[in-house]
Design a protein around this motif. Sequence first.
Motif, PDB file in Angstrom:
ATOM      1  N   LEU A   6       0.689  -1.107  -0.147  1.00 14.51           N
ATOM      2  CA  LEU A   6      -0.406  -0.119   0.279  1.00 14.51           C
ATOM      3  C   LEU A   6       1.382   0.784   0.451  1.00 14.51           C
ATOM      4  CD1 LEU A   6      -3.002   0.844  -0.160  1.00 14.51           C
ATOM      5  CD2 LEU A   6      -2.634   0.956   2.742  1.00 14.51           C
ATOM      6  N   GLU A   7       1.803   1.406   0.455  1.00 18.88           N
ATOM      7  CA  GLU A   7       2.899   2.460   0.729  1.00 18.88           C
ATOM      8  C   GLU A   7       2.924   2.764  -0.671  1.00 18.88           C
ATOM      9  OE1 GLU A   7       3.028   0.205   2.431  1.00 18.88           O
ATOM     10  OE2 GLU A   7       2.747   0.874   4.422  1.00 18.88           O
ATOM     11  N   ASP A   8       3.905   1.499  -0.797  1.00 21.09           N
ATOM     12  CA  ASP A   8       4.742   1.777  -2.900  1.00 21.09           C
ATOM     13  C   ASP A   8       3.409   2.807  -3.501  1.00 21.09           C
ATOM     14  OD1 ASP A   8       7.246   0.779  -1.907  1.00 21.09           O
ATOM     15  OD2 ASP A   8       6.404  -1.234  -2.930  1.00 21.09           O
ATOM     16  N   LYS A  30       4.109   6.980 -12.132  1.00 17.69           N
ATOM     17  CA  LYS A  30       5.017   6.446 -12.654  1.00 17.69           C
ATOM     18  C   LYS A  30       4.202   5.025 -13.860  1.00 17.69           C
ATOM     19  CE  LYS A  30       8.693   2.956 -11.303  1.00 17.69           C
ATOM     20  NZ  LYS A  30       9.288   2.072 -10.366  1.00 17.69           N
ATOM     21  N   LEU A  31       3.534   4.309 -13.555  1.00 12.56           N
ATOM     22  CA  LEU A  31       3.010   4.081 -15.134  1.00 12.56           C
ATOM     23  C   LEU A  31       2.562   5.046 -15.832  1.00 12.56           C
ATOM     24  CD1 LEU A  31       0.888   1.011 -12.570  1.00 12.56           C
ATOM     25  CD2 LEU A  31       2.912   0.203 -14.094  1.00 12.56           C
ATOM     26  N   ARG A  32       1.321   5.537 -15.623  1.00 15.55           N
ATOM     27  CA  ARG A  32       1.467   6.332 -16.464  1.00 15.55           C
ATOM     28  C   ARG A  32       1.951   7.015 -17.677  1.00 15.55           C
ATOM     29  NH1 ARG A  32      -2.207   9.829 -13.366  1.00 15.55           N
ATOM     30  NH2 ARG A  32      -4.152   8.921 -14.639  1.00 15.55           N
ATOM     31  N   LEU A  33       3.308   7.350 -16.985  1.00 13.19           N
ATOM     32  CA  LEU A  33       4.722   7.881 -17.188  1.00 13.19           C
ATOM     33  C   LEU A  33       5.391   6.702 -18.931  1.00 13.19           C
ATOM     34  CD1 LEU A  33       6.619  10.074 -14.866  1.00 13.19           C
ATOM     35  CD2 LEU A  33       5.629  10.578 -17.333  1.00 13.19           C
ATOM     36  N   GLU A  34       5.413   5.628 -17.690  1.00 13.41           N
ATOM     37  CA  GLU A  34       5.986   4.301 -19.108  1.00 13.41           C
ATOM     38  C   GLU A  34       4.367   3.785 -19.558  1.00 13.41           C
ATOM     39  OE1 GLU A  34       6.641  -0.389 -17.899  1.00 13.41           O
ATOM     40  OE2 GLU A  34       6.741   1.413 -16.446  1.00 13.41           O
ATOM     41  N   GLU A  72      -4.967   6.442 -28.312  1.00  9.84           N
ATOM     42  CA  GLU A  72      -6.214   7.495 -27.704  1.00  9.84           C
ATOM     43  C   GLU A  72      -6.686   6.238 -26.840  1.00  9.84           C
ATOM     44  OE1 GLU A  72      -7.650  10.496 -29.521  1.00  9.84           O
ATOM     45  OE2 GLU A  72      -6.478  11.569 -30.375  1.00  9.84           O
ATOM     46  N   GLN A  73      -7.500   5.222 -27.794  1.00 10.40           N
ATOM     47  CA  GLN A  73      -8.027   4.521 -27.634  1.00 10.40           C
ATOM     48  C   GLN A  73      -7.763   3.016 -26.107  1.00 10.40           C
ATOM     49  OE1 GLN A  73      -9.882   2.304 -30.132  1.00 10.40           O
ATOM     50  NE2 GLN A  73     -10.499   3.479 -31.155  1.00 10.40           N
ATOM     51  N   LEU A  74      -5.907   3.025 -26.620  1.00  8.22           N
ATOM     52  CA  LEU A  74      -5.665   2.342 -25.660  1.00  8.22           C
ATOM     53  C   LEU A  74      -4.686   2.795 -24.627  1.00  8.22           C
ATOM     54  CD1 LEU A  74      -3.156   0.684 -28.517  1.00  8.22           C
ATOM     55  CD2 LEU A  74      -5.035  -0.656 -26.810  1.00  8.22           C
ATOM     56  N   GLU A  75      -4.656   3.995 -25.041  1.00  8.57           N
ATOM     57  CA  GLU A  75      -4.245   5.388 -23.107  1.00  8.57           C
ATOM     58  C   GLU A  75      -5.766   5.305 -22.196  1.00  8.57           C
ATOM     59  OE1 GLU A  75      -2.980   9.279 -22.300  1.00  8.57           O
ATOM     60  OE2 GLU A  75      -3.464   8.912 -24.197  1.00  8.57           O
ATOM     61  N   ILE A  76      -6.489   4.974 -23.135  1.00  5.18           N
ATOM     62  CA  ILE A  76      -8.303   4.926 -21.897  1.00  5.18           C
ATOM     63  C   ILE A  76      -8.116   3.654 -21.211  1.00  5.18           C
ATOM     64  CG2 ILE A  76     -10.162   4.632 -21.578  1.00  5.18           C
ATOM     65  CD1 ILE A  76      -9.744   7.519 -24.027  1.00  5.18           C
ATOM     66  N   TYR A  77      -8.308   2.757 -21.934  1.00  9.32           N
ATOM     67  CA  TYR A  77      -7.777   0.720 -21.854  1.00  9.32           C
ATOM     68  C   TYR A  77      -6.574   0.526 -20.368  1.00  9.32           C
ATOM     69  CZ  TYR A  77      -6.629  -3.496 -22.462  1.00  9.32           C
ATOM     70  OH  TYR A  77      -6.471  -5.237 -21.890  1.00  9.32           O
ATOM     71  N   SER A  78      -5.729   1.614 -21.152  1.00  9.17           N
ATOM     72  CA  SER A  78      -4.154   0.917 -19.956  1.00  9.17           C
ATOM     73  C   SER A  78      -4.257   1.363 -18.660  1.00  9.17           C
ATOM     74  CB  SER A  78      -2.883   1.254 -20.727  1.00  9.17           C
ATOM     75  OG  SER A  78      -2.681   0.810 -21.958  1.00  9.17           O
ATOM     76  N   ILE A  79      -4.915   2.834 -18.547  1.00  7.76           N
ATOM     77  CA  ILE A  79      -4.791   3.772 -17.814  1.00  7.76           C
ATOM     78  C   ILE A  79      -6.167   3.542 -16.743  1.00  7.76           C
ATOM     79  CG2 ILE A  79      -4.855   6.545 -16.821  1.00  7.76           C
ATOM     80  CD1 ILE A  79      -1.979   4.913 -18.184  1.00  7.76           C
ATOM     81  N   SER A  80      -7.225   2.654 -17.315  1.00  7.27           N
ATOM     82  CA  SER A  80      -7.932   2.727 -16.638  1.00  7.27           C
ATOM     83  C   SER A  80      -8.109   1.783 -15.997  1.00  7.27           C
ATOM     84  CB  SER A  80      -9.474   3.142 -16.775  1.00  7.27           C
ATOM     85  OG  SER A  80      -9.159   1.723 -18.174  1.00  7.27           O
ATOM     86  N   LYS A  81      -7.054   0.674 -16.916  1.00  9.63           N
ATOM     87  CA  LYS A  81      -6.788  -0.468 -16.198  1.00  9.63           C
ATOM     88  C   LYS A  81      -6.054  -0.471 -15.116  1.00  9.63           C
ATOM     89  CE  LYS A  81      -8.950  -4.026 -18.836  1.00  9.63           C
ATOM     90  NZ  LYS A  81     -10.242  -4.758 -17.494  1.00  9.63           N
TER      91      LYS A  81
END
Length: 1557
Positions: free
Chosen positions: A899-901, A909-913, A959-968
């Motif tokens: 939870l701390e991480d 970090k994941l969004r940047l990646e 754009e679709q994959l960005e929405i999909y990836s970030i929402s996941k």
Amino acid sequence: MKLGLHKRSSRKLTMREILEVNSESLTTMTPQTTEDLPWHFLRKLMALSGTARNTGLIHQDEEDSDEEVDMDDDGFFLRGMDSGGSINPLDVLCAVLLCSDSFLQQEIFLKMSMCQFALPLILPPPKCTFMLWAMRDIVRKWRPHFLAEKRGFREESLVRTSMPTISFVRMGTSSLSKSRLLNEVLSSPQQHHDFFVHRDMECGSVPREISNGLIEISWYFPGGRESSDLFPEPVAVTNLRGDTESHWLQFSFLTEVSSAVFIITENMSEKQYDMLATLQGSASKYYFILNVDGEKSKETLRFLNKLAPLLSVTKSQIFVKEKNKNTTEFVNKIRSTIRNIVSSPQKVISIEEMATVSQELRIQTDEDRKDCQNGILHANEIIEEIEDVVSYKKKMLKLQGDLWRNLAKVEKELCRMKKQADTPAEDYKAHLREKLISLRSQQNQCDLTNGITKFINGIQQLQPAEKCYFLKWLKFNLDCVARANLSKLRDKYKEHYHTTENDPRQLAQLDELISSSSLGVEHFMRELGQFYEAEYTMVKEGKIIEKHRQFIHLPGIAADLMLEGFPMELIDGDASNIPLQWITDVLNELHAKLRGKSRMKVLTVLGVQSTGKSTLLNTMFGLQFAVSSGRCTRGAFMTLLRVSENFQQELSCDFILVIDTEGLKAPELAKLEDSYEHDNELATLVIGLSDVTLVNLAMENATEMKDILQIVVHAFLRMEETGHKPNCQFVHQNVSDVSAHDQNMRDRKFLLEQLNEMTGAAARMEKQFREVSFSDIMEYNPEKHNWYIPGLWHGVPPMAPVNMGYSECVSDLKRSLFEFMRTCSQSRCSKDIPQFVEWVRSLWNAVKHENFIFSFRNSLVADAYNQLSVKYSEWEWDFQKEMHLWVSKADTTIQNQSLEDIEAGALDKLRLEANQKLHNGQQKIIQCIQNYFESDRESLHLIEKYREDFIRSAKSLREQLEIYSISKCQQAILIRKGQSKIDSLQARYMKTMEGKVNKLLEECKRKQCKLNIKGLNREFEKMWKESLLELPPSNLTRRDIYADVHFQLRKDLESRGGLANQIFQKLPCFSACHRSPFVVKDCYLEKSLMKALKDLFFKDVIKQELQEYANSLICVCSNYVTEKISTKGDYDETYCRELLRLVNKRFLGKDFQKLPATIYFEVDVKYFILGDAADAFQKMHIKFFEVNNPHRRLEKLKPQYFSTFKDLYYEKDACQKRAKDFCHLCLKPALVDHLYKRLGIEIVDDLLSSGQSIQYGSRSFFQFTVQKTLLEEGNFDNYVKYINNYEEFVKSWIQAHLLDHYSQREDLAVLEREILSTAMKKAKEVLEKYENQTGTLVEFLEYFCQEMSEELVLSKDTLDVILFNNTAKAGSFSTEIQACIPTMIEDILSGNFMMSVEEILSNIPLKPQDEIFKRVFGCGKQCPFCKVPCEAGGSSHQEHFASVHRPEGLGQYRDIKTNVLVYSLCSSSVSSNALFRNLDTAGKLHPYKNYREYYPDWRIQPDVSIAASDYWKFVFKEFNQRFAKKYKALPADLPEDWKRLTKQHALESIQEAFNMK
């Protein structure tokens, strides 16, 4: 030998060799050796250059020499006069003629005649040959003085025109140049021209070697101007080369045919006197020209005095040329004498009559050849039957008269449907089709006429050379007959016109007769084409068996003619139509004869009538397009030019196809209503076919120039839509000023402005509502693409030679065109014949429709588009796969984080990646698109306009994959956060329980007696129960999801006004009760609109549309809910908010806004959706609560705790057992989870790389596969699902295909093993690293978890139990794990193998069927009329289209009044006068033709052929009764021709429509 033609004495030079395009076409070659001279002469002559007879050599060393010259050198001034290496021009001419075949000789004579060069009449010894055949092609036009007032003219074949002949000969040597004197006599005072080669011309003084004894002939034709004409009537002038004494046979011939013979002599001998004395009694008059030379002249005069009584020579017949006498006066005297002879000739003779004389003197003629006589014999059989052209055509050429014109009209009416009136479109089309077949049947019933039979025999049975003679002779004679007819009709027309009581009807009839009086070989070929077309139609309709075909061989014969250089009619100018099947099969035969080597560059010319288009092409390429009066090109003709082998690679083609077209703005068509349309059709077609278009502009007529530019711009605008951008060169004729290019700079700027203005106007006419300029539709450079060419004639015809400037400018233009072709060949592939045929077919089909831009369809474009779609789908999946894998890893990583991480910025970090990966993926696709368009694939330029669509689709995909990836990731974090609270509570419980277990262990060990298994178990059970009771409460409470969702919905509806709240208040709270399907009620419809519409039918339509909309929205929301439940997490209130946001977004969309729905509909739909969601979310929450209850989780761990407790009590080495537990309780579940996460991705990948992947390659491929399978199965229910529930059908289709693909369960097991092997390979690497390590077991397991954190989520609970009191060494533990892994993998695989494919697919989070569905479903838009799905590639295309549309009744449309199913097709309706009305038009009728006013993003193209919609017509015909029953309507009253359709017709129609042949 000097000329290098010795090898050509047997293998003659041919037209094909001369016309062949080679590298020299790009250069201006100067002759450097005598062997260059024949080719230099021929090239220059074909280009109508006045310098063709110049035979001077330019030596390379002289040309390039820069060394200083010694002016004092005695030889310096004489060196340039050395002509030792040169050859007399007449020797070159004679040598070339002797080494040429008859047809090349004919072309040489024609070109020489145009240049006003004297022609060889009789070739020199040893083979004296009278050149009759060679002159057959020459036609001259003149105006005798007696026709001057009427402004009439004569136009006749040169060889058949009788006129006086004046001959000039030389007896003995003479210093007076006979040829130069003749040139002076025949040249007007204003303009000198060298008709005959003379000694003062370049190389004219070089001694003749083979041309002595040559008789040349030239003519003078008056222009009807008494003040300037030299002679009032035509006159022929012959010139015998060499001394008469040495060539007495030739002289004898001249005395027989001449009205007068002028003998030039300087010194007459006794022998010469005796020879001349033998002419006593000759009918010719003899004149003597004496060149005075002192004593010799007296002797000559003495002999003349003796001859005078014998030859009836008077004093006026003797001309003395004194050295001091004025040459002009002397020439005028001779002219005056000739004028007197011409005015009252004693003898007139034609060339044909001269040939008879030559035969009597045993001089052979060039027509004496057996093959020539045989060809002439066959042609004369046809000619003898022709008296009146019009009546002959009606009698002998029956098929191309009214029958062909009516056929052409019906064909166009099938596309335009202008006379449809109130007849339903499909009935009208069926009627037209029957009419078309009836007309073809009438044609087919016509027997071969006598004339056509003889023509077929001529072209079929004769040898190649005989056939060429036959066709040429036929052409000459047909032209003569046509000219004679035309002349009579013109005279008659003038007579009627000038009479005071002229009758307009009579004039109109004469007009029509004049238009019909043309008769040429093309009319006979056209008749053959019609016989072939009629028979082909009958075979296609099943009325003739294939083996009974009579005319199947005709295309092969026509192809042979094309190969021999004969022009082939492409567009019939009389009927303004293309015999498409005939042209297709002729060209396909040609392709076969060329063995597939048929790459072509196409060059066409367009321009106003009679502005020299054909002459321009003839001059440029040495062709033979008709240019004589009354034979102006009608329609379009094409001629093949062969490219030499060593030049084919440079030009990237094997042939140049030259297309000559009829003149635009033709006077005979101007009165017709559709003349502008006719010109547009012609321009569009030929520009569409061409790589280079020459637009011929006559500068003297600005108005017509503007008109033709309007037509050309219109055509180029249409070409932009096809993706084809030909090069355009503007040729401004009759501009002679040397400064024309600079002077016309302002004119070019003005021209560009005009072109831009016209482009805008044309765009509006084509209903393109966008700003467009000329430069948008083609590459146009005003400086490079404008040519200024002087007038053709240098002076006033008929005696004007070709302008040197004309020849030079045309040669420059030709070089520029070939240079352009060479440079553009690197970027654009040449068409081969099959591709050319497809362009003809598709362009003509589009031209026949009124709205070209939205009618154009081309299988080459479709094929190129499909190939790009397939490639894009591959790139798209590669990108999607990469992101799915990344999401899978990210999800695993998040589940492994504390939870701390997570709270320390894991999402950022994941969004940047993700953004980096998305950016790279997008750029990779865009680069692939760019590379694809820059590759050397064929037809890419045709789909250039779609490049941006696919680039936009790549951006949209990102754009679709960005929405999909970030929402996941957000979802995973949300679940992880919720899980972490439970995990911390669970950890406390486990710690407590472990303390209890340790305490029990100590107690049991202290007991003196050893406990057996039962005793241990009893003690452990007792401790476990007591401990569970002592654990603190979990604080986990069950939530009322129903209440939460109800609250969220109430909050949402507050913003929708009081009525919405009132409706909502009356609805019961959500609860777990059975809900009926959502059904549209009357209260959902706007009452005001319903009153306005009145029709009950529209009420049903609106209810149906609302129902479909509601079903679609419910389905989307249901999918969203299912997706959330599949995460196996707990309910979060954001789910409900997101669901409401999704619903509100759809309600604000334009698809919903057009529906007349009330607030009742909105409230009830939301209530229904949220009610279903509340049910699902409540169950989800309960399930999560039960699964994650700490007590229950502890119960699951109880066996492991007991096992550990037991081993510790008995002090067993449990390393191996704990390792097994780790594998089976910890590693195995993690691997199964990993397997399922990856399996969906791998299944998609496997399916798309399999042999069946092509059906998912593009939407068009998919549609074809589905429709073909439906046809084969013939299942009515499947058709209903496909038509009415397309989305559901496609999903079930894909599901069934997946199950079928993996029907062999081993195929799926291979994928499973690969996934597990990849994960275990990494796991083994990690384990092997720790085999020799000394760290603790805790450290080892932490290390293992860390290294595998992107692949596996290892259960924390199980790990803790494994570590509980575990004293094993890390190295040993690692070794034991490795030993267990193979067994564990096999357990997983065998366990999965026992499951069905359906079970596997239901367990995996990424559903392969959904991914493939997205791939083939596309944008999901459907045709607004027939509901057929869009097939456009990518997801962000700007226009929707479908290959095949279907009858609207299949989509439940029916007649409002009768309830009968409608069978009209929107692809027919958009070309008809039909009207439609629907919700979008608010119930008002609107023309189908203007459908884009309501649906601008849909392109509904008319059917590509009559049979294009046969598939759906067949389906409707087969299931008409069942569709009616299903839709609660009455069966459609289908057209009769639909009832004749078979399954084979249906299959062929989709093969054609989807380009799958």
